[in-house]
Write an enzyme that holds these catalytic residues in place. Structure first.
Site, mmCIF file in Angstrom:
data_model
loop_
_atom_site.group_PDB
_atom_site.id
_atom_site.type_symbol
_atom_site.label_atom_id
_atom_site.label_comp_id
_atom_site.label_asym_id
_atom_site.label_seq_id
_atom_site.Cartn_x
_atom_site.Cartn_y
_atom_site.Cartn_z
ATOM 1 N N GLU A 79 0.849 -1.192 0.000
ATOM 2 C CA GLU A 79 0.000 0.000 0.000
ATOM 3 C C GLU A 79 0.885 1.242 0.000
ATOM 4 O O GLU A 79 0.429 2.329 0.326
ATOM 5 C CB GLU A 79 -0.963 -0.012 1.187
ATOM 6 N N CYS A 111 -3.354 -3.628 4.750
ATOM 7 C CA CYS A 111 -2.457 -4.676 5.272
ATOM 8 C C CYS A 111 -2.900 -6.084 4.899
ATOM 9 O O CYS A 111 -2.259 -7.062 5.306
ATOM 10 C CB CYS A 111 -2.350 -4.558 6.782
ATOM 11 N N HIS A 233 -2.138 -9.976 12.672
ATOM 12 C CA HIS A 233 -1.577 -8.783 12.034
ATOM 13 C C HIS A 233 -1.109 -7.875 13.173
ATOM 14 O O HIS A 233 -1.856 -7.649 14.130
ATOM 15 C CB HIS A 233 -2.649 -8.091 11.182
#
Ligand code: HMG
Length: 384
Positions: A79, A111, A233
Site C-alpha cells: 500500500e 495490510c 496482524h
C-alpha cells in the site's frame, strides 16, 4: 496435494530509531510507548529505499536459480506503491533476473494485500503443480512526525515462495474471510502519510477477529484446542494482545496462558521493527518460527487490512522447517542495524527525491537501491 509456504525471508532497513528516545522527544511517558503501545525500535528507510528495493532485498535472500526457473507467478502486496500504473513486480524482473514467462502484478488492500497474494498463489499452484509462486509483502508505514500514529510506523519486506510439498507451512485450505466498507484508515493518492481514526480502527480490528473466529468455529466445528498458536496482524504489538484478550475467561486459563506465551514469541521482531503493514502478519510468523515454533504445530493466522478486509486461516508447521529458514542471517540483520538520532530521523523524513536526482552509490547501504529519477521515471540498480 499439499501446498503452502516453502521458503520465507525478510528485509528490514539498516537504520532504526529508539522508541524511548522518540517518547522523550515527544514529551510522552516512555512507558506509554514501550508498554501501552508495545514497541522498542522502529525501522527507518533511507530515501534511496522504497517498496521495490525492499522487495528485491527480501526476495533475493531466498531465491535460487532453480526457484527462478520454476516461478510462474509473482505478486507484490503493498500500500506504499511508487507508481499508479506500473507494478513494483515489473521492476523486480531485471533486479532479480527473473524469466519472462511469469504472470506478475501488484495487489492492494491495505495490510491484507499479502494474504490476498498468498491465497491467490495457493490457487495458482493447485492448477499448476510443477510451478512455484513468489509472494512479496513490502511497505513503508508513515503517519507523520508528531502524529498519534508516529509510534506505530515501520518499514520492511517479507518474501515467500509458495509451492507444492512446502517445507515451512502447509496451508490447510481452511479459511474464512469478510469485507466491510469501513473508514478506519486511508491514504489518498495525494498523500505520503496515512490518515487514521486510531481508536475506531482498534475496535474494528477486534470486531473482525471476533466475527471471523465465530465464523471459523461454525464452518469447521473448530475449537481453540485445535490450535497451539494464534498469529495476528501486528500494526503495533499491543494490538494483537487486545484481540487475544477477548478470549480470556472464554477458554481455559492454561490455554490462554499458552497462547499468550506463544504470542510473545511472535511479536519479538515487530517490537524491534514496527509496522510492516501488509508484511506484519508474516514478520510475526517468522518471529514465531525462529523463536518458539515446533514441527507439526497447528497455527491460526488473523490477517486484517483497514478499509476493511479480514481473513482467518490455518496452517501446519512442517517437520524440518528450521533448516529452510536463514535464522542466523535474519538475527544478524536485526542486530547489525544502526541507531539514528530523532533529529536525524526528522531531517531525513522531509527528504524527497525530485526528478533529476542521481544517487551516489558510495553512500548506499543496501544491495538494491533507487539510483536515479530521470524524466520522472524511477530507475533502480543492484550494488556490484
Ligand atoms: P494514542 O491516542 O496515542 O494512545 O493512540 P492511547 O491514549 O490510546 O494509549 C495507548 C495505550 O497506552 C493505552 O492502552 C493506554 O492506556 C496506554 P490500551 O487502553 O490501548 O490498552 N498508556 C500507558 N501505558 C503505560 N504507561 C503509560 C501509559 N499512558 C498510556 N504512562 C493509536 C494509539 C494506536 C490509536 C495510534 O498510535 C494510532 O492511531 N495508530 C495508527 C492506527 C493503528 O495502528 N490502528 C491499529 C488497528 S487498524 C490496523 O491494524 C491496520 C493498519 O495496519 C493499516 C492497514 O491495514 O494498512 C493500521
Amino acid at each position: 496435494m499439499d501446498i503452502g509456504i516453502d521458503k520465507i525471508g525478510v528485509y528490514v532497513p539498516k537504520n532504526y530509531i529508539d522508541i524511548v528516545e522518540l517518547a522523550k522527544a515527544r514529551d510522552v511517558d516512555p512507558n506509554k510507548f514501550t508498554i501501552g503501545i508495545g514497541q522498542d525500535k522502529q525501522a527507518v528507510p533511507q530515501p534511496y529505499e522504497d517498496v521495490v528495493t525492499m522487495a528485491a532485498n527480501s526476495a533475493d535472500s531466498i531465491l535460487t536459480t532453480e526457484d527462478k526457473k520454476a516461478l510462474g507467478l509473482l505478486i507484490v502486496g503493498t500500500e506504499s506503491s511508487i507508481d499508479e500504473s506500473k507494478s513494483s513486480a515489473a521492476f523486480l524482473m531485471d533486479l532479480l533476473d527473473l524469466p519472462e514467462d511469469i504472470r506478475s502484478f501488484e495487489i492492494k488492500q491495505a495490510c491484507y494485500g499479502a494474504t490476498a497474494g498468498l491465497q491467490t498463489a495457493v490457487d495458482f499452484v493447485s492448477q499448476n503443480p510443477d510451478k512455484k509462486a513468489l509472494v512479496i509483502a513490502s511497505d513503508i508505514a508513515r503517519y507523520g512526525i508528531k502524529t498519534p500514529g508516529e509510534v506505530t510506523q515501520g518499514a520492511g519486506s517479507v518474501a515467500m515462495i509458495v509451492s507444492q510439498n512446502p517445507r515451512v507451512l502447509k496451508l490447510t485450505r481452511k479459511s474464512v474471510y469478510m469485507t466491510r466498507n469501513v473508514g478506519d484508515f486511508w491514504r489518498p493518492t495525494f498523500s505520503k502519510t496515512a490518515f487514521a481514526r486510531g481508536k475506531f480502527s482498534n475496535e474494528v480490528y477486534v470486531d473482525f477477529f471476533n466475527t471471523l473466529w465465530k465464523k471459523y468455529q461454525d464452518k469447521y466445528s473448530a475449537t481453540i484446542d485445535d490450535f497451539s498458536t494464534l498469529l495476528f496482524h501486528i500494526p503495533y504489538t499491543k494490538m494483537g494482545t487486545k484481540a487475544l484478550r477477548t478470549l480470556e475467561g472464554k477458554i481455559s486459563d492454561v490455554k490462554y496462558a499458552k497462547l499468550t506465551e506463544h504470542y510473545q514469541a511472535s511479536i519479538k521482531f515487530s517490537r524491534e521493527v514496527g509496522n510492516l503493514y501488509t508484511g506484519s502478519l508474516y514478520l510475526g510468523l517468522l518471529s514465531y518460527l525462529i523463536n518458539a515454533a515446533q514441527a507439526n504445530e497447528e497455527l491460526l493466522l488473523f490477517s486484517y487490512g483497514s478499509g476493511a478486509v479480514g481473513e482467518l486461516y490455518s496452517g501446519e508447521i512442517q517437520a524440518g522447517f528450521d533448516k529452510v529458514i536463514d535464522q542466523s542471517g535474519i538475527l544478524e540483520m536485526l542486530d547489525n542495524r544502526q541507531k539514528m538520532s530523532i533529529a536525524d530521523y526528522e531531517k531525513m523524513y522531509q527528504v524527497e527525491y525530485q526528478d533529476g536526482t542521481i544517487v551516489d552509490p558510495q553512500a548506499v547501504n543496501s544491495k538494491f537501491y533507487l539510483s536515479e529519477i530521470k524524466e520522472n521515471e524511477r530507475l533502480y540498480k543492484k550494488l556490484k
